[in-house]
Design a protein around this motif. Structure first.
Motif, PDB file in Angstrom:
ATOM      1  N   SER A  20      27.225  27.665  29.271  1.00 48.54           N
ATOM      2  CA  SER A  20      27.160  28.372  30.384  1.00 48.54           C
ATOM      3  C   SER A  20      27.348  30.152  30.377  1.00 48.54           C
ATOM      4  O   SER A  20      26.688  30.845  31.003  1.00 48.54           O
ATOM      5  N   ALA A  21      28.049  30.619  29.274  1.00 52.46           N
ATOM      6  CA  ALA A  21      28.027  32.103  29.057  1.00 52.46           C
ATOM      7  C   ALA A  21      27.990  32.782  30.459  1.00 52.46           C
ATOM      8  O   ALA A  21      27.559  33.549  30.873  1.00 52.46           O
ATOM      9  N   CYS A  22      29.297  32.336  31.036  1.00 54.20           N
ATOM     10  CA  CYS A  22      29.416  33.014  32.409  1.00 54.20           C
ATOM     11  C   CYS A  22      29.701  34.370  32.509  1.00 54.20           C
ATOM     12  O   CYS A  22      30.233  35.014  31.368  1.00 54.20           O
ATOM     13  N   ALA A  23      29.074  35.191  33.450  1.00 58.64           N
ATOM     14  CA  ALA A  23      29.251  36.432  33.684  1.00 58.64           C
ATOM     15  C   ALA A  23      30.619  36.501  34.464  1.00 58.64           C
ATOM     16  O   ALA A  23      31.022  35.583  35.173  1.00 58.64           O
ATOM     17  N   LEU A  24      31.489  37.390  33.871  1.00 62.43           N
ATOM     18  CA  LEU A  24      33.066  37.226  34.372  1.00 62.43           C
ATOM     19  C   LEU A  24      33.301  38.585  35.093  1.00 62.43           C
ATOM     20  O   LEU A  24      32.732  39.662  34.456  1.00 62.43           O
ATOM     21  N   ASP A  25      34.014  38.732  35.934  1.00 60.52           N
ATOM     22  CA  ASP A  25      34.808  39.917  36.501  1.00 60.52           C
ATOM     23  C   ASP A  25      36.333  39.715  36.215  1.00 60.52           C
ATOM     24  O   ASP A  25      37.049  38.903  36.627  1.00 60.52           O
ATOM     25  N   VAL A  26      36.661  40.822  35.569  1.00 54.81           N
ATOM     26  CA  VAL A  26      38.034  40.828  34.849  1.00 54.81           C
ATOM     27  C   VAL A  26      38.753  41.798  35.411  1.00 54.81           C
ATOM     28  O   VAL A  26      38.429  43.074  35.637  1.00 54.81           O
ATOM     29  N   GLU A  27      40.075  41.535  36.041  1.00 50.99           N
ATOM     30  CA  GLU A  27      40.873  42.439  36.650  1.00 50.99           C
ATOM     31  C   GLU A  27      41.831  43.261  35.349  1.00 50.99           C
ATOM     32  O   GLU A  27      42.220  42.767  34.595  1.00 50.99           O
ATOM     33  N   LEU A  28      41.459  44.489  35.371  1.00 53.36           N
ATOM     34  CA  LEU A  28      42.222  45.387  34.317  1.00 53.36           C
ATOM     35  C   LEU A  28      43.411  46.087  35.101  1.00 53.36           C
ATOM     36  O   LEU A  28      43.098  47.043  35.745  1.00 53.36           O
ATOM     37  N   LEU A  29      44.357  45.597  34.704  1.00 55.95           N
ATOM     38  CA  LEU A  29      45.750  46.121  35.033  1.00 55.95           C
ATOM     39  C   LEU A  29      46.403  47.301  34.416  1.00 55.95           C
ATOM     40  O   LEU A  29      47.019  48.054  35.020  1.00 55.95           O
ATOM     41  N   GLY A  30      45.895  47.271  33.092  1.00 56.56           N
ATOM     42  CA  GLY A  30      46.614  48.475  32.290  1.00 56.56           C
ATOM     43  C   GLY A  30      45.742  48.581  31.243  1.00 56.56           C
ATOM     44  O   GLY A  30      44.803  47.815  30.988  1.00 56.56           O
ATOM     45  N   PRO A  31      45.785  49.676  30.329  1.00 53.43           N
ATOM     46  CA  PRO A  31      45.055  49.940  29.148  1.00 53.43           C
ATOM     47  C   PRO A  31      44.812  48.647  28.303  1.00 53.43           C
ATOM     48  O   PRO A  31      43.826  48.657  27.541  1.00 53.43           O
ATOM     49  N   GLY A  32      45.913  47.690  28.306  1.00 52.65           N
ATOM     50  CA  GLY A  32      45.759  46.643  27.347  1.00 52.65           C
ATOM     51  C   GLY A  32      46.296  45.486  28.197  1.00 52.65           C
ATOM     52  O   GLY A  32      46.842  44.546  27.352  1.00 52.65           O
ATOM     53  N   ARG A  33      45.919  45.509  29.517  1.00 55.82           N
ATOM     54  CA  ARG A  33      46.551  44.370  30.074  1.00 55.82           C
ATOM     55  C   ARG A  33      45.729  43.856  31.186  1.00 55.82           C
ATOM     56  O   ARG A  33      44.902  44.433  32.012  1.00 55.82           O
ATOM     57  N   ILE A  34      45.201  42.450  31.141  1.00 56.47           N
ATOM     58  CA  ILE A  34      44.381  41.831  32.154  1.00 56.47           C
ATOM     59  C   ILE A  34      44.990  40.953  33.301  1.00 56.47           C
ATOM     60  O   ILE A  34      46.177  40.646  32.979  1.00 56.47           O
ATOM     61  N   GLY A  35      44.512  40.793  34.347  1.00 51.80           N
ATOM     62  CA  GLY A  35      44.936  40.076  35.578  1.00 51.80           C
ATOM     63  C   GLY A  35      44.004  38.853  35.485  1.00 51.80           C
ATOM     64  O   GLY A  35      43.784  38.038  34.546  1.00 51.80           O
ATOM     65  N   ARG A  36      43.610  38.605  36.818  1.00 48.42           N
ATOM     66  CA  ARG A  36      42.775  37.360  36.940  1.00 48.42           C
ATOM     67  C   ARG A  36      41.403  37.544  36.276  1.00 48.42           C
ATOM     68  O   ARG A  36      40.978  38.590  36.398  1.00 48.42           O
ATOM     69  N   VAL A  37      40.871  36.472  36.067  1.00 56.34           N
ATOM     70  CA  VAL A  37      39.611  36.499  35.615  1.00 56.34           C
ATOM     71  C   VAL A  37      38.719  35.539  36.395  1.00 56.34           C
ATOM     72  O   VAL A  37      39.320  34.255  36.849  1.00 56.34           O
ATOM     73  N   ARG A  38      37.508  36.127  37.099  1.00 50.38           N
ATOM     74  CA  ARG A  38      36.679  35.322  38.216  1.00 50.38           C
ATOM     75  C   ARG A  38      35.376  35.244  37.566  1.00 50.38           C
ATOM     76  O   ARG A  38      34.929  36.102  36.720  1.00 50.38           O
ATOM     77  N   GLY A  39      34.611  34.263  38.175  1.00 48.84           N
ATOM     78  CA  GLY A  39      33.075  34.254  37.768  1.00 48.84           C
ATOM     79  C   GLY A  39      32.454  35.067  38.504  1.00 48.84           C
ATOM     80  O   GLY A  39      32.625  35.413  39.883  1.00 48.84           O
ATOM     81  N   ALA A  40      31.434  35.877  37.876  1.00 50.16           N
ATOM     82  CA  ALA A  40      30.746  36.568  38.872  1.00 50.16           C
ATOM     83  C   ALA A  40      29.925  36.028  39.964  1.00 50.16           C
ATOM     84  O   ALA A  40      29.091  35.015  39.655  1.00 50.16           O
ATOM     85  N   GLN A  41      29.984  36.477  41.143  1.00 46.26           N
ATOM     86  CA  GLN A  41      29.242  35.990  42.444  1.00 46.26           C
ATOM     87  C   GLN A  41      27.786  36.531  42.539  1.00 46.26           C
ATOM     88  O   GLN A  41      27.013  35.522  42.664  1.00 46.26           O
ATOM     89  N   ASP A  42      27.611  37.575  41.946  1.00 47.46           N
ATOM     90  CA  ASP A  42      25.914  38.184  41.952  1.00 47.46           C
ATOM     91  C   ASP A  42      25.325  37.506  40.654  1.00 47.46           C
ATOM     92  O   ASP A  42      24.044  38.022  40.615  1.00 47.46           O
ATOM     93  N   ASP A  43      25.848  36.794  39.847  1.00 49.43           N
ATOM     94  CA  ASP A  43      24.973  36.022  38.835  1.00 49.43           C
ATOM     95  C   ASP A  43      24.404  34.960  39.227  1.00 49.43           C
ATOM     96  O   ASP A  43      25.501  34.000  39.653  1.00 49.43           O
ATOM     97  N   PRO A  44      23.239  34.603  39.079  1.00 50.93           N
ATOM     98  CA  PRO A  44      22.592  33.275  39.733  1.00 50.93           C
ATOM     99  C   PRO A  44      23.056  32.098  39.132  1.00 50.93           C
ATOM    100  O   PRO A  44      23.222  31.166  39.822  1.00 50.93           O
ATOM    101  N   TYR A  45      23.616  32.169  37.926  1.00 50.85           N
ATOM    102  CA  TYR A  45      23.885  30.907  37.296  1.00 50.85           C
ATOM    103  C   TYR A  45      25.239  30.649  37.268  1.00 50.85           C
ATOM    104  O   TYR A  45      25.737  29.487  37.781  1.00 50.85           O
TER     105      TYR A  45
END
Ligand SMILES: Nc1nc2c(c(=O)[nH]1)N[C@H]1C(S)=C(S)[C@@H](COP(=O)(O)OP(=O)(O)OC[C@H]3O[C@@H](n4cnc5c(=O)[nH]c(N)nc54)[C@H](O)[C@@H]3O)O[C@H]1N2
Ligand SMILES: Nc1nc2c(c(=O)[nH]1)N[C@H]1C(S)=C(S)[C@@H](COP(=O)(O)OP(=O)(O)OC[C@H]3O[C@@H](n4cnc5c(=O)[nH]c(N)nc54)[C@H](O)[C@@H]3O)O[C@H]1N2
Ligand code: SF4
Ligand SMILES: [Mo]
Length: 699
Positions: A20-45
């Motif tokens: 699938s190699a999903c396109a991801l939207d990643v929440e960047l909460l700080g320089p070294g910290r991430i939050g939720r990861v979501r699938g990109a809505q605008d990527d057709p696959y």
């Protein structure tokens, strides 16, 4: 002046070994910290959908067990005692040992070893640049695609098919030998759209009632390794009942009276006998795909992890060539688009640096190779040193007993570059800490789709983690190599590869995040003919021509191959001592052995289990939750019995890969799988093992 960090959402790509190699939207909460990861809505696959294991990726990036500094073994191999060292010390020692071993044993005694922990080409394949420049032993890649790809190419002539987004425009989607709900969830997004919007019929072909089959309108549960027989029975019915597209076959295929004669005896009765399906199921399936022009065959890897997997893939692929489904939008077939990128990776993999013509060692045979099997060593000397990146062979390789004995050899100098202390890293002399995808730059291709995506470094790396690219370059420089490719940055390699491939400039591509390599629809459905010189799909494959196209190496006598699409009866035989067929199908929230360190996945998967039919369990005195021992000539593995109605009797399933040490006595499921190369060109028959099952307390 330090800029304050602005929390934001950034676009990247899932790096894992998943079509699938999903396109991801990643929440960047700080320089070294991430939050939720979501699938990109605008990527057709991707269409906004990703799997649960990646949606909670913060568990993995911020895992307390991540490796963050280089380590040197102190004490015995595998003893678990480590001393922290600096990168300089680690690289100096590695270079010194590699040089000494090369001087004594020759360059071919060193075998860099990698696979697809990250699917980013720069970080994954850069190890080949070092290998080429030094003339180290080459790696013959078979473990995943060794049977599936040749089987597909044998029919079409190239690895490409109809855009999977078109599943949504299909009237019948056949999901064959892939448990997409577990392994590539996006297939389900598009297939389910077809059902919802068009009333499409969903067919699933598997060997047990998978989560994907739960969603099917028609589930075909056949015996392992019998897909070729199903395909032949279907083609028999298509011809018998006048459902074959004769005009299409005459123009686009090599259909011959001999092939038709071959099919004339492959009756649904014959196929039912072999597959365990009923005649009615086979005829219904044949009539469905024979009367539904827009039938889309989504062919997975799973059914090719049998000894006859290459011929099974080819046989299944023959069905749409007979119905002419390729001609219709929403119809046709797909396995992978990996033959369509036209990437020029020559600088990345160091083709210009290749020294000599070193032997090819088959990665699936790592156990036999490291334990001195002369055939597997191609008549050459032993492997004395390895650098391993991006793979965990102590868990994932077939015949684990041999693989682990080989990796544990005191006279093997083993360097493992990893994100975690995997069961392979535990056996190393030197362990190097690796970055994760959010911490380095790379580009990713999408075998299950049409885009090439760019994934930039987005967060600060923890501790002293280095990327694969950095490690390969630093080691190359210490080994005296001075080609400019060893001083480039990962971003420069992406940019250069895109430029050389005619994709354009990275600076222009980066804001969008991808290059769409979708081919014109007519080309994808071979409307101007298939990719063989006579432009005809082959019911009678020319395996030598497949080998010539892709540089495959024969692992059997070419004369042994069936002449036409066929059921090749060469899977591991059951007998009175080994009455069950075992498949080691993927678990939903592990990805091979990746994620088996995350708490969410561990909770969901529970202890390593064996699905067994109650009718098989009862005579063995096995009840739900009992400890069982499963074994064969290669070894024995402890599992917990789970009684399930959704599988044929005589078949048992272990969804994995759990950590080896999650099993009593520390032997993982690959103890039971075979490392001998599968015909015609190698590969591992992970779902093809004959085993016995007992209660553990009776063993
Ligand atoms: N959650 C999760 N996702 C993954 C992975 C994972 O381990 N876990 N692995 C990733 C990798 S590396 C790959 S290559 C892909 C592979 O993904 P798939 O293409 O889905 O292939 P497999 O996962 O090997 O097997 C799929 C199904 O084939 C079935 N099968 C086994 N033998 C036969 C047979 O003889 N006939 C038929 N018809 N079916 C059979 C298995 O029971 C299983 O349900 O998935 C990727 N995605
Ligand atoms: N029994 C059984 N065995 C199987 C299979 C099966 O279905 N059944 N499937 C087979 C298949 S299809 C495949 S593809 C193989 C896959 O086997 P592997 O490629 O070994 O896959 P993983 O187990 O996911 O291990 C990948 C490792 O790479 C590490 N890694 C990830 N990113 C990076 C990075 O950027 N740098 C470095 N240095 N390391 C990184 C991860 O931490 C992880 O430990 O397994 C095979 N083994
Ligand atoms: S479905 Fe596959 S590509 Fe998509 S997020 Fe999950 S592992 Fe990654
Ligand atoms: Mo794979």
């Amino acid at each position: 002046m330090n800029q304050p960090f602005l929390p934001r959402i950034a676009r990247t790509v899932c790096p894992h070994d998943c079509p699938s190699a999903c396109a991801l939207d990643v929440e960047l909460l700080g320089p070294g910290r991430i939050g939720r990861v979501r699938g990109a809505q605008d990527d057709p696959y991707t269409a906004g959908v990703i799997c649960e294991k990646v949606s909670r990726y913060s568990e993995r990036v911020h895992h307390p067990d991540r490796l963050t500094q280089p380590l040197r073994r102190v004490g015995p191999k595998g003893g678990g005692q480590w001393a922290p060292i600096s990168w300089d010390e680690a690289l100096d020692e590695t270079a010194a040992r590699f040089s000494a071993i090369e001087a004594e044993w020759g360059a071919e005694s060193i075998w860099p070893y990698y696979y697809a922990g990250t699917m980013g080409h720069v970080q994954r394949d850069g190890i080949d640049r070092l290998r080429a420049a030094k003339g180290y032993s080459r790696q013959y890649d078979t473990i995943c695609t060794g049977t599936a790809w040749p089987g597909y190419i044998a029919g079409t002539g190239m690895l490409g098919g109809v855009n999977p987004e078109q599943m949504a425009e299909s009237d019948c989607v056949v999901i064959w030998g892939t448990n997409a709900v577990h392994t590539q969830v996006n297939v389900m997004t598009h297939a389910m759209r077809a059902r919802k919007e068009r009333g499409a019929t969903i067919v699933v072909v598997d060997i047990y009632q998978t989560a994907t089959m739960d969603k099917a309108d028609l589930g075909l549960m056949l015996r392992p390794g019998t897909d070729g027989a199903l395909a032949l029975g279907v083609m028999h019915v298509l011809l018998r009942d006048g459902l074959a597209d004769r005009a299409y076959m005459a123009q686009y295929t090599d259909c011959s009276p001999e092939f038709e004669a071959h099919l004339s005896t492959k009756t649904p009765q014959w196929a039912a006998e072999i597959t365990g399906l009923s005649v009615d199921e086979i005829e219904r399936f044949a009539h469905l795909v024979g009367t539904t022009k827009r039938s889309y065959f989504r062919l997975g890897y799973g059914f090719t992890r049998q000894r006859n997997g290459a011929t099974a893939m080819h046989a299944a692929l023959c069905i749409p060539a007979m119905t002419g489904a390729w001609q219709h939008r929403g119809g046709g077939a797909f396995h992978s688009n990996s033959g369509t990128w036209q990437l020029d990776k020559s600088r990345l993999v160091g083709s210009h640096l290749q020294k000599g013509d070193p032997r090819w060692l088959d990665m699936s045979e790592i156990g036999p190779i490291l334990t001195g099997d002369a055939t597997a060593l191609k008549g050459g000397g032993p492997v004395k040193a390895m650098i391993v990146q991006n793979t965990n062979p102590a868990s994932v390789a077939p015949n684990q007993t041999l693989a682990r004995a080989g990796l544990a050899r005191e006279d093997l100098f083993l360097v493992v570059h990893e994100q975690f202390m995997t069961e392979t890293a535990e056996l190393a002399d030197i362990v190097l800490p690796a970055t994760m995808f959010l911490e380095h730059n790379d580009y990713y291709t999408r075998g299950g789709h049409t885009r090439v995506l760019y994934g930039p470094a987005l967060v600060e790396r923890p501790g002293e983690c280095w990327s694969n690219h950095q490690v390969i370059n630093a080691l190359a420089l210490r080994l005296g190599l001075d080609d400019p490719s060893f001083t480039s940055t990962d971003r420069e390699v992406v940019a250069e590869t895109f430029r050389r491939s005619g994709y354009g400039e990275l600076d222009a591509i980066e804001p969008l995040g991808f290059v769409d390599r979708e081919r014109p629809d007519a080309e994808a459905r071979y409307a101007q003919g298939f990719a063989w010189p006579d432009k005809r799909f082959r019911f009678a494959p020319d395996w030598q021509a497949v080998a010539d196209k892709k540089g495959y190496l024969w692992t059997c006598d070419p004369a042994a191959m069936p002449r036409f699409a066929d059921h090749w009866n060469i899977t591991e035989r059951t007998d009175s001592e080994h009455p069950f067929r075992l498949a080691t199908s993927p678990a939903r929230t592990f990805l091979n052995s990746t994620f088996n360190e995350t708490p969410g996945s561990q909770r969901r998967e529970g202890p390593p289990s064996l699905f067994i039919h109650p009718a098989d369990a009862a005579p063995l005195g096995i009840g739900e939750g009992d400890a069982v021992l499963v074994g064969n000539r290669r070894g024995e593995v402890h599992l917990t019995a789970r009684l399930r109605l959704g599988l044929p009797t005589g078949v048992v399933i272990a969804e994995g890969l759990h950590p080896n040490k999650a099993h009593r006595e520390g032997r993982g499921i690959n103890t039971l799988t075979d490392a001998r190369p599968v015909p015609p060109f190698g590969g591992a028959a992970f779902h093809d093992a004959a085993v016995w099952v007992r209660r553990a307390d009776q063993a």
